[in-house]
Design an enzyme around this catalytic site. Structure first.
Site, PDB file in Angstrom:
ATOM      1  CB  CYS A  82      -0.902   0.027   1.242  1.00 29.78           C
ATOM      2  SG  CYS A  82      -2.214  -1.188   1.167  1.00 29.78           S
ATOM      3  CB  CYS A 163      -4.303  -0.847  -0.875  1.00 32.66           C
ATOM      4  SG  CYS A 163      -2.662  -1.626  -0.729  1.00 32.66           S
TER       5      CYS A 163
END
Ligand code: AVW
Length: 258
Positions: A82, A163
């Site tokens: 992420c 993400c």
């Protein structure tokens, strides 16, 4: 008149396959650094190379499909932690310059992206060879060529997997920094997951007047595509200023983000 003229190998309007394509793929795969986002279940370069070749060899170069690349993608699906992804449109070099010293990742840093970066490839029905004379051009020949479909499939997987905060570097010296027809516009932005934050950086060429900005109409369009998907959006003008502020360290490389 030569044999290649009769066989029509030079009928397409795009560059032909890169010389030594197979060798380059093999070498890039063997030398690919083992980092966290490079992990794919089996990093078997022989297998990856074979899957890449059999995706397009002997096939009509204008009839590429997502399915042709399924096996290849499955062998080396990009997985990135992420907050580390950097996308780009018309700004590949600058995006990489921005990403590298910060430990961020562009598609070209993932295994499959690095294998194919700047290469060209296409085959010819009934032939075991690559066509090194010409390959279909997106505009003049066909959109469903093997190069375009490859980057579409890979870019989609990359964007879907993102993400946290995703960044994108866009060219503010163009009339439309956000272009709905680009891969970023038609494939990546529309496939970001809800709850992701997209942070756009506009770059302005020092020599040219800025033509688009965070308040311009193309960015407004991007904003509306994202808000339909519940993707948060932040936009900042002038990435270059931000890059300049950074002091080089003793070894000439950039330090850690301020
Ligand atoms: P573009 P896009 N090497 O500058 O938004 C060679 O308008 O369309 O940017 N060709 C490539 C590569 C590469 N590494 N990557 C894409 N292409 C092809 C992937 C592709 O056909 C990255 F994640 C593309 O339309 C960026 O966020 C064109 O070259 C995004 O897609 C570059 O056109 C950039 O695609």
């Amino acid at each position: 008149i030569h044999k290649w003229y009769h066989s029509g190998l030079n009928r397409w309007h795009g560059l032909g396959s890169t010389a030594d394509f197979q060798k380059i793929i093999q070498e890039r795969c063997d030398n690919y650094p083992q980092q966290i986002w490079s992990y794919s279940r089996s990093r078997n370069c022989q297998e990856i190379k074979q899957a890449f070749m059999s995706a397009f060899i002997s096939k009509d170069p204008c009839k590429a499909t997502k399915e042709d690349y399924r096996r290849l993608i499955d062998l080396a699906d990009p997985t990135v932690p992420c907050n580390k992804i950097v996308l780009w449109s018309k700004t590949k070099e600058l995006a990489r310059e921005y990403a590298k010293p910060r430990g961020l990742v562009t598609l070209e840093d993932t295994l499959l992206g690095s294998l194919a970066d700047d290469l060209h490839w296409c085959g010819e029905p009934g032939s075991p060879d690559l066509n090194t004379w010409s390959c279909p051009d997106w505009k003049k020949d066909c959109r469903t060529n093997y190069l375009t479909v490859f980057w579409e499939v890979l870019s989609k997987r990359f964007a879907e997997s993102a993400c946290g905060t995703v960044q994108v570097v866009l060219d503010g010296s163009l009339e439309n920094a956000f272009n709905e027809m680009s891969i970023f516009g038609r494939v990546e932005a529309p496939n970001l997951k809800p709850m992701v934050t997209l942070q756009a950086w506009l770059v302005h060429d020092p020599g040219k007047p800025p033509r688009d900005s965070c308040s311009g109409s193309s960015i407004t369009k991007l904003k509306s595509i994202l808000s339909e998907r519940n993707v948060r959006f932040i936009c900042r003008d002038n990435l270059r200023k931000f890059l300049k502020k950074r002091k080089p360290t003793l070894n000439g490389k950039y330090g850690v983000s301020p």
